[in-house]
Design a protein around this motif. Structure first.
Motif, PDB file in Angstrom:
ATOM      1  N   LEU A   1     169.481  61.548  85.602  1.00 56.35           N
ATOM      2  CA  LEU A   1     169.160  60.212  86.252  1.00 56.35           C
ATOM      3  C   LEU A   1     168.070  61.053  87.218  1.00 56.35           C
ATOM      4  CD1 LEU A   1     171.641  58.128  86.494  1.00 56.35           C
ATOM      5  CD2 LEU A   1     169.843  58.002  85.371  1.00 56.35           C
ATOM      6  N   HIS A   2     167.582  62.437  87.290  1.00 55.08           N
ATOM      7  CA  HIS A   2     166.917  63.260  88.448  1.00 55.08           C
ATOM      8  C   HIS A   2     165.267  62.155  87.848  1.00 55.08           C
ATOM      9  CE1 HIS A   2     165.141  66.600  90.499  1.00 55.08           C
ATOM     10  NE2 HIS A   2     166.418  67.097  91.102  1.00 55.08           N
ATOM     11  N   SER A   3     164.609  62.604  88.857  1.00 55.47           N
ATOM     12  CA  SER A   3     162.914  61.947  88.974  1.00 55.47           C
ATOM     13  C   SER A   3     162.531  63.002  87.852  1.00 55.47           C
ATOM     14  CB  SER A   3     162.592  61.677  89.732  1.00 55.47           C
ATOM     15  OG  SER A   3     163.260  63.129  91.121  1.00 55.47           O
ATOM     16  N   ALA A   4     162.748  64.682  88.234  1.00 56.16           N
ATOM     17  CA  ALA A   4     161.655  65.720  87.435  1.00 56.16           C
ATOM     18  C   ALA A   4     162.537  65.577  86.423  1.00 56.16           C
ATOM     19  CB  ALA A   4     162.115  66.835  88.097  1.00 56.16           C
ATOM     20  N   ASP A   5     163.523  64.997  85.522  1.00 57.84           N
ATOM     21  CA  ASP A   5     163.997  65.038  84.093  1.00 57.84           C
ATOM     22  C   ASP A   5     163.080  64.176  82.776  1.00 57.84           C
ATOM     23  OD1 ASP A   5     164.931  65.202  81.645  1.00 57.84           O
ATOM     24  OD2 ASP A   5     166.654  64.946  82.729  1.00 57.84           O
ATOM     25  N   ILE A   6     162.035  63.970  83.463  1.00 55.76           N
ATOM     26  CA  ILE A   6     161.610  63.216  81.981  1.00 55.76           C
ATOM     27  C   ILE A   6     161.760  62.949  80.653  1.00 55.76           C
ATOM     28  CG2 ILE A   6     159.148  62.778  84.147  1.00 55.76           C
ATOM     29  CD1 ILE A   6     157.429  64.431  82.022  1.00 55.76           C
ATOM     30  N   GLU A   7     162.363  64.122  80.342  1.00 53.08           N
ATOM     31  CA  GLU A   7     162.850  63.999  78.615  1.00 53.08           C
ATOM     32  C   GLU A   7     163.994  63.037  78.414  1.00 53.08           C
ATOM     33  OE1 GLU A   7     163.623  67.119  75.674  1.00 53.08           O
ATOM     34  OE2 GLU A   7     163.801  68.243  77.406  1.00 53.08           O
ATOM     35  N   TRP A   8     164.922  62.928  79.496  1.00 53.53           N
ATOM     36  CA  TRP A   8     166.031  62.066  79.620  1.00 53.53           C
ATOM     37  C   TRP A   8     166.460  61.743  80.297  1.00 53.53           C
ATOM     38  CZ3 TRP A   8     167.904  62.807  74.773  1.00 53.53           C
ATOM     39  CH2 TRP A   8     167.665  63.995  74.540  1.00 53.53           C
ATOM     40  N   ASN A   9     165.821  60.498  81.916  1.00 52.37           N
ATOM     41  CA  ASN A   9     166.315  60.032  82.333  1.00 52.37           C
ATOM     42  C   ASN A   9     165.127  58.853  81.646  1.00 52.37           C
ATOM     43  OD1 ASN A   9     166.354  58.289  84.499  1.00 52.37           O
ATOM     44  ND2 ASN A   9     164.906  59.642  86.183  1.00 52.37           N
TER      45      ASN A   9
ATOM     46  N   GLY B   1     163.511  55.140  84.141  1.00 55.82           N
ATOM     47  CA  GLY B   1     162.712  55.822  85.020  1.00 55.82           C
ATOM     48  C   GLY B   1     162.924  55.423  86.898  1.00 55.82           C
ATOM     49  N   TYR B   2     164.399  55.985  86.914  1.00 54.65           N
ATOM     50  CA  TYR B   2     165.416  56.369  88.367  1.00 54.65           C
ATOM     51  C   TYR B   2     164.166  56.936  88.948  1.00 54.65           C
ATOM     52  CZ  TYR B   2     169.449  55.811  91.292  1.00 54.65           C
ATOM     53  OH  TYR B   2     169.522  56.059  92.118  1.00 54.65           O
ATOM     54  N   THR B   3     164.110  56.825  90.228  1.00 57.74           N
ATOM     55  CA  THR B   3     163.443  57.526  90.979  1.00 57.74           C
ATOM     56  C   THR B   3     163.717  57.341  92.212  1.00 57.74           C
ATOM     57  OG1 THR B   3     161.726  56.308  91.510  1.00 57.74           O
ATOM     58  CG2 THR B   3     161.412  58.354  90.248  1.00 57.74           C
ATOM     59  N   ASN B   4     165.343  58.472  93.014  1.00 59.04           N
ATOM     60  CA  ASN B   4     165.988  58.430  94.355  1.00 59.04           C
ATOM     61  C   ASN B   4     165.758  59.575  95.276  1.00 59.04           C
ATOM     62  OD1 ASN B   4     167.773  58.081  96.418  1.00 59.04           O
ATOM     63  ND2 ASN B   4     168.637  56.387  95.252  1.00 59.04           N
ATOM     64  N   PRO B   5     164.900  60.216  95.847  1.00 58.42           N
ATOM     65  CA  PRO B   5     165.117  60.857  96.375  1.00 58.42           C
ATOM     66  C   PRO B   5     165.936  61.589  97.484  1.00 58.42           C
ATOM     67  CG  PRO B   5     163.189  60.052  97.293  1.00 58.42           C
ATOM     68  CD  PRO B   5     163.810  58.836  96.239  1.00 58.42           C
TER      69      PRO B   5
END
Length: 550
Positions: free
Chosen positions: A457-465, A468-472
């Motif tokens: 669920l990390h915003s940098a993990d566009i392979e498995w997130n 589309g969750y982005t939470n700094p």
């Protein structure tokens, strides 16, 4: 007279044909012709195991593959160490000893006389090459499991059989080098084999995906058809055969891709499959009554329901909560998983580092209705993507559809092959409206760290997130905890727990259940030793520990 000449001529022709046929037979016997793309037929005396797996193999590049290819890679390649999460102990693989020099330096001493499948020997240079390639591919291309090496500053060669890991910050490096993703060691000669210019050249990946390997494991790849069949052949020069002491280990392993549970069951019954992983749960008792055996493996494998945070109405936190309150959680284990699972909590499986109790939504239809009325949402339609052939996902989806239908929400269930499910998942970053409102992702760890489950669920993990969750705030929490693991582990776990609470409150993703994996096998054909299975890596069988009994 004329008749006599005719007879002599016929006899002469027959003699010539006989001689020619004998010569031809001799040539065939001494110089068999085999195509590089076809499997040489095993002899009748060879010990063969046929293992049914349900998903297409997604790749076999040991530095890039981060999915189902583990079923193959774990038998063809080896890491420096193996880790047993149940006993919490390490077992030497390609490294026979290791010690911490200081908080950011570790030395590993390699096993001597280890051969790769190309006939070359394991060296410190091979270790450095393999690990740095995993790291660089992730840094340069953003693919693969190379994030596990973010802690690594460099690897220094002490001598031919000793290497020093220099770290940027303290981490439990023995755990990392035991990973079954991104930590395999292989011969650097593949640069030459692939005609590659450097270690991240695309030619190397293509060379691997053509069915080639340069591992050191007990089996080597003989045939690679990722959508239907992979054939492995015993590597006679493997260093571990004397240690394993298994004279009945299979000489040929056939991994068949069989998606449908009915087809796997039929294969067991007609003898074409010896070990099955995906038989209809309702039929297991009948198979056991017929003499088949079962191993129920408690695993760290779970099924995660992920919401699309970028598409209406699942981009609304309260709507997502309404959906979760509408799930009849009391029926999930018995109906969807038919008893082959444990109740889940949060994102991390029971017994795994970072597990938190009581991160569950209750089944409360009244509360779900109140939320929907407050949001003024009714008569809407949601798309749920699941993996075809996954009986537990299909049954959960039907349960969810039925429950939400009572609230005026229609769920369209879309079942796709695994590769297409992944494409649907990553679409959330390209065009959120092309991605489903909900999607189920099954997950097992890279290596034992809470970061592994939470990073999806990390915003940098566009392979498995796939949310589309982005939470700094969330990103910072898990990144901080990850770097603390080698300094203050208890503090790291405390921060991981806080991060899980953030996700729970945002209702962005939740584990449906922690899976129990049944392996159904024919005891008249095979015996599966305890060492053949590892709960960290579901569906992986170490075939050197399987005995062919007939």
């Amino acid at each position: 007279m004329k008749l006599r000449y005719i007879v002599l001529t016929i006899v002469l022709i027959l003699i010539i044909l006989a001689i020619s046929y004998a010569a031809l037979q001799k040539k065939v016997e001494t110089t068999p012709i085999t195509s590089p793309t076809e499997t040489p037929l095993p002899t009748s005396k060879e010990r063969i195991v046929v293992y049914a797996y349900r998903d297409t193999i997604t790749g076999i590049d040991p530095s890039i593959e981060f999915d189902t290819g583990i079923v193959i890679l774990s038998n063809v390649y080896e890491p420096l160490l193996y880790y047993d999460p149940i006993k919490n102990e390490f077992k030497p693989a390609l490294a026979i000893s290791w010690n911490k020099v200081n908080e950011t330096a570790w030395i590993f001493n390699l096993r001597k006389n280890v051969k790769f499948h190309d006939g070359t020997y394991l060296t410190s240079e091979a270790v450095r090459f393999s690990i740095l390639r995993s790291k660089l591919i992730y840094e340069e291309k953003g693919i693969g499991p190379g994030w596990i090496w973010n802690c690594l500053e460099d690897i220094f060669i002490v001598n031919e059989t000793s290497i020093l890991f220099k770290l940027k910050y303290p981490v439990p490096i023995p755990l990392i080098v035991s990973s079954a993703y991104g930590a395999y060691i292989y011969s650097p000669n593949l640069l030459r084999y692939a005609n590659a210019s450097d270690m991240i050249d695309e030619k190397i990946r293509l060379w691997f995906e053509a069915g080639n390997d340069v591992g050191s494991g007990p089996y080597k790849i003989e045939l690679y058809k990722p959508e239907s069949e992979v054939v492995l052949r015993k590597f006679e020069d493997w260093w571990g055969w004397d240690i394993v002491n298994n004279s009945k280990a299979p000489e040929i392993v056939v991994i068949k891709i069989v998606e449908e549970p009915a087809s796997q069951e039929l294969g067991l019954l007609d003898g074409s499959i010896h070990i099955a992983t995906n038989v209809a749960k309702a039929n297991i008792n009948r198979l056991l009554n017929q003499g088949y055996k079962i191993i129920n493996q408690t695993t760290f494998h779970n099924y995660i329901l992920m919401f699309n945070a970028k598409r209406w109405p699942t981009n609304i936190t309260d709507f997502r909560k309404a959906v979760l309150y509408a799930v009849p959680w009391n029926k999930v284990i018995e109906f969807a998983f038919q008893g082959f699972a444990k109740e889940a909590s949060g994102l991390i499986p029971y017994g795994y580092p970072g597990y938190v109790e009581n991160l569950r939504y209750e089944y409360n239809v009244t509360k779900a209705k109140e939320i929907l009325e407050k949001l003024n949402i009714s008569n809407t339609k949601l798309e749920l993507v699941i993996t075809s052939g996954y009986e537990e996902e299909e049954r959960f989806a039907s349960l969810l559809k039925s429950s939400l239908n009572q609230l005026g929400i229609d769920v369209e269930i879309v079942a796709l092959p695994w590769e297409q499910v992944k494409e649907k998942g990553v679409a959330v970053w390209r065009n959120p409206d092309d991605a489903p409102h909900m999607i189920i992702n099954d997950w097992w760890p890279t290596y034992p760290t809470p970061y592994d489950y939470l990073y999806i669920l990390h915003s940098a993990d566009i392979e498995w997130n796939w949310s589309g969750y982005t939470n700094p705030e969330y990103d910072e929490l898990i990144d901080t905890a990850f770097q603390l693991e080698g300094i203050d582990y208890d503090k790291a776990i405390e921060i991981y727990n806080k991060a899980q609470k953030v996700v729970f409150d945002d209702a962005i993703a939740i584990s449906i259940a922690d899976s129990i994996q049944p392996y159904i096998y024919d005891p008249d054909r095979v015996l599966i030793r305890d060492e053949a299975l590892n709960p960290l890596y579901m569906f992986v069988i170490f075939f050197q520990y399987v005995e062919v009994v007939s």
